[in-house]
Design a protein around this motif. Structure first.
Motif, PDB file in Angstrom:
ATOM      1  N   UNK A 157       0.854  -1.187   0.000  1.00 23.80           N
ATOM      2  CA  UNK A 157       0.000   0.000   0.000  1.00 23.80           C
ATOM      3  C   UNK A 157       0.889   1.236   0.000  1.00 23.80           C
ATOM      4  N   UNK A 158       0.634   2.121  -0.931  1.00 25.09           N
ATOM      5  CA  UNK A 158       1.405   3.358  -0.983  1.00 25.09           C
ATOM      6  C   UNK A 158       0.971   4.255   0.171  1.00 25.09           C
ATOM      7  N   UNK A 159       1.897   4.689   0.969  1.00 27.89           N
ATOM      8  CA  UNK A 159       1.585   5.435   2.184  1.00 27.89           C
ATOM      9  C   UNK A 159       0.921   6.771   1.862  1.00 27.89           C
ATOM     10  N   UNK A 160       1.359   7.397   0.802  1.00 25.13           N
ATOM     11  CA  UNK A 160       0.889   8.746   0.491  1.00 25.13           C
ATOM     12  C   UNK A 160      -0.609   8.799   0.203  1.00 25.13           C
ATOM     13  N   UNK A 161      -1.135   7.843  -0.567  1.00 29.30           N
ATOM     14  CA  UNK A 161      -2.553   7.901  -0.932  1.00 29.30           C
ATOM     15  C   UNK A 161      -3.326   6.637  -0.565  1.00 29.30           C
ATOM     16  N   UNK A 162      -2.674   5.705   0.160  1.00 26.81           N
ATOM     17  CA  UNK A 162      -3.310   4.471   0.636  1.00 26.81           C
ATOM     18  C   UNK A 162      -3.730   3.524  -0.490  1.00 26.81           C
ATOM     19  N   UNK A 163      -3.207   3.704  -1.680  1.00 32.73           N
ATOM     20  CA  UNK A 163      -3.581   2.869  -2.813  1.00 32.73           C
ATOM     21  C   UNK A 163      -2.846   1.535  -2.756  1.00 32.73           C
ATOM     22  N   UNK A 164      -3.591   0.436  -2.924  1.00 30.16           N
ATOM     23  CA  UNK A 164      -2.983  -0.886  -2.895  1.00 30.16           C
ATOM     24  C   UNK A 164      -2.460  -1.241  -4.286  1.00 30.16           C
ATOM     25  N   UNK A 165      -1.293  -1.867  -4.306  1.00 30.55           N
ATOM     26  CA  UNK A 165      -0.639  -2.233  -5.558  1.00 30.55           C
ATOM     27  C   UNK A 165       0.044  -3.588  -5.393  1.00 30.55           C
TER      28      UNK A 165
END
Length: 543
Positions: A157-165
């Protein structure tokens, strides 16, 4: 010796004629003001007043940076006081650093300070062209969800925008050691950065450290077409139309950019959501290339059983073919989905290669006798041996068998599906006839399932295993990092909390000739703890 980041502006650089994409004022570390002008593949640095067009510059600029693979960038942030080990918060964005990665030599970099809005604009511009330096502080990693001999894939999960990848990580040292290893990586990144379509797997960003490369990809939760066939899922004709239209819309986008995939098969057709066939996407661009490249990185490539005859039969290293090679490969998938049989059903590698070279296809098998006539018509046009006579992706989407579904799934494809006709009633009559044929064909396949385990519409398990053997013995190309990067196992995303110990579907050693996406490549086990926080984070989640 420390090498400079900048180069002198070459005399033949037509910067006044090129389109400028972005320009901004920055402050350097010594408080000196400068301006960066961003073009498609280079940046000009100047000290003159801010300009609106390159031709407005009062004098010839002296410095520029060519955005090749060795140039990276890093987002600079204010120092953040952590509140504990679990605090992953990031400091405020304050600038951007441009870096020249010289491998074992000294890394040269320059810092440019500016407002957060400007820096985010430059991040978007640069992300589409070069890799971002560092990775560790930007992501929260939950679990390893895929692995192979050389590959590791993580849910993150990208910390900046909480987007899971999905993060695919691999060792640069291992990849670059392979024949044409670095060239293959550069090619695949370049191809994927040019693609932006709902039916093509999206690459969000690429990060690097000194030892590793991390590719942030769209998280696809629906598995692959191979998974569906392996599970003996009977697809209705409507579902097959959805799959075909989605893949063709993705191919249409690629082919407009003169990019060909060259490895379409069941494993490379994935789904964003489970049981939603219209969420289909094309994946794995390890063999993709531009049609007009002077010399293809790999000129004869793909998987026997899925390769267009002009590709498998090419003999000249400098030879060329066109994007319709993908249409033939998709036509073979289409044949399999409708009939439950492979178009080249040989029981050995050599037999399949021979059949694939000859490209003689039997359309009169009993499993296709009740198939809709329009489906057979389209299939024959896709599987035309002569590439000059073969239909394009655009033609396929306009074909009566797919036109209505294309209307329903229309994205950026401009639809003029039917040719001009004298009476609008002809369209309705044509669609009614197709619907009646479809209903009869689906009923035929359902009845066949009840009477036989090896039924039409369901690929026999033995056939599927045999194709995996063919895949493993693929002898079309020489060794490359695209081979060793194959991920052999992959956990189901919806069951992320339930670790699985899966055995590799393919018990055979890969031939040094097959090609797979570089981004199924990862860090060898003995190197994973040297420069890989993913292991640490994964362990923390378990504890």
């Amino acid at each position: 010796m420390k090498k400079k980041l900048y180069q002198c502006v070459p005399q033949d650089l037509k910067w006044k004629e090129d389109k400028m994409i972005i320009q901004s004022q920055f402050k350097k570390e010594n408080d000196e003001i400068c301006y960066l002008l961003g073009f498609n593949n280079y940046i000009i640095i100047t000290k003159v007043m801010k300009v609106f067009q390159p031709q407005d510059l009062q004098q010839q600029p002296k410095k520029y940076i060519h955005l090749d693979f060795d140039i990276k960038f890093e987002i600079l942030r204010e120092n953040q006081v952590k509140q504990g080990d679990e605090d992953d918060s990031l400091g405020q964005i304050k600038g951007i650093s441009l870096i020249k990665d010289l491998g074992n030599e000294t890394i040269t970099y320059k810092k440019y300070l500016g407002g957060e809005k400007i820096i985010k604009q430059w991040r978007e511009y640069l992300s589409n062209r070069i890799n971002q330096w560092q990775f560790h502080q930007m992501f929260k990693v939950y679990k390893k969800i895929g692995k192979g001999n050389f590959a590791s894939v993580y849910l993150a999960q990208k910390i900046e925008d909480q987007k899971k990848m999905a993060i695919k990580a691999f060792s640069k040292q291992a990849a670059y050691a392979e024949e044409q290893g670095k060239e293959a990586i550069v090619n695949e990144l370049k191809i994927m950065r040019q693609l932006n379509h709902a039916h093509i797997m999206q690459m969000h960003e690429v990060y690097e450290t000194s030892n590793s490369l991390y590719v942030a990809l769209e998280l696809l939760e629906g598995g692959s077409l191979y998974d569906l066939i392996k599970e003996k899922t009977l697809l209705s004709t409507t579902q097959i139309q959805q799959i075909m239209v989605g893949v063709l819309q993705g191919l249409h986008h690629m082919h407009q950019k003169k990019i060909m995939h060259r490895d379409l098969k069941l494993e490379n057709i994935l789904f964003k959501q489970q049981k939603q066939m219209d969420s289909v996407v094309i994946a794995d661009f390890g063999l993709a290339t531009k049609v007009d490249e002077p010399v293809y990185l790999y000129y004869r490539c793909g998987t026997p059983g899925y390769v267009a005859p002009e590709v498998i039969n090419i003999k000249d290293v400098q030879g060329h073919y066109s994007e319709v090679c993908d249409i033939f490969s998709l036509g073979l998938v289409f044949y399999l989905l409708l009939s439950g049989k492979q178009a080249f059903p040989g029981k050995s590698y050599g037999t399949v290669v021979k059949q694939n070279r000859e490209a003689v296809i039997d359309f009169k098998i009993k499993q296709l006798q009740q198939a809709p006539s329009q489906a057979l018509d389209l299939m024959k046009k896709m599987l035309e041996r002569d590439p000059n006579k073969r239909v394009s992706a655009t033609d396929c989407l306009k074909h009566p068998f797919l036109a209505e579904m294309n209307n329903q799934m229309a994205d950026d494809f401009v639809n003029d599906s039917f040719d001009e006709i004298d009476e609008i009633g002809e369209v309705a009559l044509r669609m009614n006839a197709l619907n009646e044929e479809t209903i009869k064909f689906d009923a035929f396949r359902r009845n066949a399932i009840l009477n036989s385990p090896g039924s039409p519409g369901i690929l026999d398990t033995k056939q599927l295993k045999q194709q995996k053997v063919i895949d493993s013995l693929n002898q079309l190309q020489m060794n490359s990092p695209l081979l060793n990067g194959k991920t052999d196992t992959f956990d189901s995303i919806p069951n992320i909390g339930t670790p699985k110990n899966k055995q590799c579907q393919n018990g055979f050693q890969q031939s040094p000739m097959i090609k797979h996406s570089q981004f199924k490549k990862s860090i060898p086990l003995q190197q994973q703890n040297q420069d890989n926080p993913l292991q640490k984070y994964s362990q923390q989640q378990k504890n």
